[in-house]
Design a protein around this motif. Sequence first.
Motif, PDB file in Angstrom:
ATOM      1  N   UNK A   1      24.983 -13.179  25.089  1.00  0.00           N
ATOM      2  CA  UNK A   1      23.854 -14.302  24.432  1.00  0.00           C
ATOM      3  C   UNK A   1      24.337 -14.303  22.994  1.00  0.00           C
ATOM      4  N   UNK A   2      24.965 -13.341  22.277  1.00  0.00           N
ATOM      5  CA  UNK A   2      25.433 -13.374  20.836  1.00  0.00           C
ATOM      6  C   UNK A   2      26.739 -14.608  20.730  1.00  0.00           C
ATOM      7  N   UNK A   3      27.567 -14.402  21.925  1.00  0.00           N
ATOM      8  CA  UNK A   3      28.604 -15.364  21.807  1.00  0.00           C
ATOM      9  C   UNK A   3      28.267 -16.844  22.216  1.00  0.00           C
ATOM     10  N   UNK A   4      27.604 -16.985  23.166  1.00  0.00           N
ATOM     11  CA  UNK A   4      27.002 -18.226  23.410  1.00  0.00           C
ATOM     12  C   UNK A   4      25.836 -18.147  24.417  1.00  0.00           C
TER      13      UNK A   4
ATOM     14  N   UNK B   1      23.587  -3.031  31.490  1.00  0.00           N
ATOM     15  CA  UNK B   1      23.485  -4.369  31.871  1.00  0.00           C
ATOM     16  C   UNK B   1      22.859  -5.173  30.836  1.00  0.00           C
ATOM     17  N   UNK B   2      21.760  -4.431  29.968  1.00  0.00           N
ATOM     18  CA  UNK B   2      21.288  -5.234  28.882  1.00  0.00           C
ATOM     19  C   UNK B   2      21.936  -5.472  27.682  1.00  0.00           C
ATOM     20  N   UNK B   3      22.902  -4.496  27.388  1.00  0.00           N
ATOM     21  CA  UNK B   3      24.039  -4.451  26.510  1.00  0.00           C
ATOM     22  C   UNK B   3      24.885  -5.853  26.798  1.00  0.00           C
TER      23      UNK B   3
ATOM     24  N   UNK C   1      12.377  -5.760  30.725  1.00  0.00           N
ATOM     25  CA  UNK C   1      11.611  -6.889  29.651  1.00  0.00           C
ATOM     26  C   UNK C   1      12.704  -7.314  28.731  1.00  0.00           C
ATOM     27  N   UNK C   2      13.511  -6.587  28.129  1.00  0.00           N
ATOM     28  CA  UNK C   2      14.500  -6.921  27.275  1.00  0.00           C
ATOM     29  C   UNK C   2      15.538  -7.906  27.766  1.00  0.00           C
ATOM     30  N   UNK C   3      15.680  -7.474  28.954  1.00  0.00           N
ATOM     31  CA  UNK C   3      16.753  -8.527  29.774  1.00  0.00           C
ATOM     32  C   UNK C   3      16.180  -9.886  30.135  1.00  0.00           C
TER      33      UNK C   3
END
Lengths: 221, 221
Positions: free
Chosen positions: B84-87, B76-78, B130-132
Motif C-alpha cells: 500500500x505504501x508503494x502504490x 500478511x498485514x506487513x 481489522x488493520x488489513x
Amino acid sequence: MAASAETETPRQRYRTQVQNEIKKHAWEQIATEGTSALSLNAIAKRMGMSGPALYRYFANRDELITELIRDAYQSLADTIHAAAVDAADIRSLAQAMRTWALDDPQRYLLIYGTPVPGYRAPEDTTRIAMEIMAALLDAAGAEGLGAMPPSPLQGRLQAHLADHRGWAGAHPAKPATLHRALVFWTRLHGVLSLEVAGHFSGMGFDPAELYAAEVEAVTGL
Amino acid sequence: MAASAETETPRQRYRTQVQNEIKKHAWEQIATEGTSALSLNAIAKRMGMSGPALYRYFANRDELITELIRDAYQSLADTIHAAAVDAADIRSLAQAMRTWALDDPQRYLLIYGTPVPGYRAPEDTTRIAMEIMAALLDAAGAEGLGAMPPSPLQGRLQAHLADHRGWAGAHPAKPATLHRALVFWTRLHGVLSLEVAGHFSGMGFDPAELYAAEVEAVTGL
DNA sequence: CGCACCCGTGATAGCCTCTAACTCCAGTGA
DNA sequence: TCACTGGAGTTAGAGGCTATCACGGGTGCG
C-alpha cells in the motif's frame, strides 16, 4: 452400486454394515471435534469393541479419512444433481451448495479445507469433481444469462480457457461458459469458505446477503 | 515492539531468542509436513534438547500454534502495508496477497484453512485483521475505479452493509466501498484458497490468468 | 557470598496408531 | 455329520505423541 446385492454373502453384508457404522461414528466425531481429532480408538470404544478391531475394516486412519472424503464428494455431487433436476439454473445450484456447506461445515472443509501435504486424492474423487464441474457448466451455459462485459483481459482469459479446457471433459461449452462456471465456483467458494471458517463471525453483517449478491453478479457476468 | 530493548535482561534476551528458534523450526516443519503434523518433540530433538524443555517457552502445543497464527497475520498485514505504501491501488495489493500466499501455502492455510472447532482466536489477531481490512478499504475507496452496475440486489447489500459496518471500524467508507472491499477479499480468497489447496492442479489452466481477471472485475465493479 | 530463580533433565502417565499372536466361531465341503 | 478354513475380535506390546513432575545445576541479583 448395489449390483451384486443377491450374490452378496452374509459375511460381506455384515462387513459393509460395520463399515458404515464406523463411518457414522467418524462423521459425528468430525462434526464435533474436527477431522484432526478423529480417533479410531475412540470410535472403537464407542462401538463397544477394542481398538485394533477396526483395522479389519480400514487399513489405517488415512484410508478411513479417504473414504469419508469420497463420501463427502459424492454427497456434494448428489446435492448438486438433485438441485439441477429441479431447476438447472445457477441460482438454485448456488442455494443448494450453500445449504449443503452450512449443513455440516466440517464435511465441506474435508474437501475444500487444508490439505495434508503428502496426500494424493484417489482417482474417483477427481472423477466426481468433474461430474460436479459438468453440472456447473450446464447451468453456466443456460440461455437468458447476461452477457459478459467485454474487456481485453477477460477476453484473454477466455482464450486461455479455450486452449486449456481439459477439466471440462467432453462438455461442449463456449469459452464464456467455461469462464462463468469457473467464476461461479471460485466466487461462491470464496464467500462460503470464509463463512464456514468463521471469518465473518465477528463482522456483524449477514453472509447470506453477500452470497446472494455474488450469485447475481455471476448470472449477469 | 522493541520498546524495552535496553531494559531487557540477558535472561529475557536468551529466552526470546530460543522462542524464535523454536518458531523457526516450527515453520519449517509446517511448510513440509503440514500444521497437523507439528510436533514439539520433533522440534526439541532437532534443537538438540529433550521434549519437556520446550514447555518452558510455550505452555502447550496450542499456544505455539496460536503464536504462529499471530505471526502469520502480522506477516500478511506487513506485506499489505508495504504494497500500500508503494502504490495503494487494488492491483498491487492483490499481487502482493497472491505472492504472499504462494510463497508459503501452509502459512496462508494457517489463517484461512480449516479451523479447529474449539479454537478461539486471541484478541490481537482480530485487531490485525481489522488493520488489513482498513488497508483494503483504502484501496477500494480510491478514485478512478469503475462504478458499480446498479441492481436492486446489489443496492440492498450495500444498504445492509451500511447498517452493519462495525467491521470497518472508524473508516469513513461509502457503502459502495464497503461492498468493493468485501468482494475484493472474498473473490481473491476464492481463487487463492482453491489454488493453494491444489484444486486447480489437475485442471490445466493457469490460475494467474483467472486471478488477474478477477482483480480486474473488482476494479470495474 | 548466599540465595532465589530459571533452565534442562529423566521418569512417568495417558493418549494415540498400528502390528503380532492368539482364540473363537460361522459357513463350507467331503 | 464332522473336520476345516478363514474372517472377526481379543490382548499384549512397540513406538510415537502431549504434558506433568521432581530433581540437579548454573546464572544473576541483593
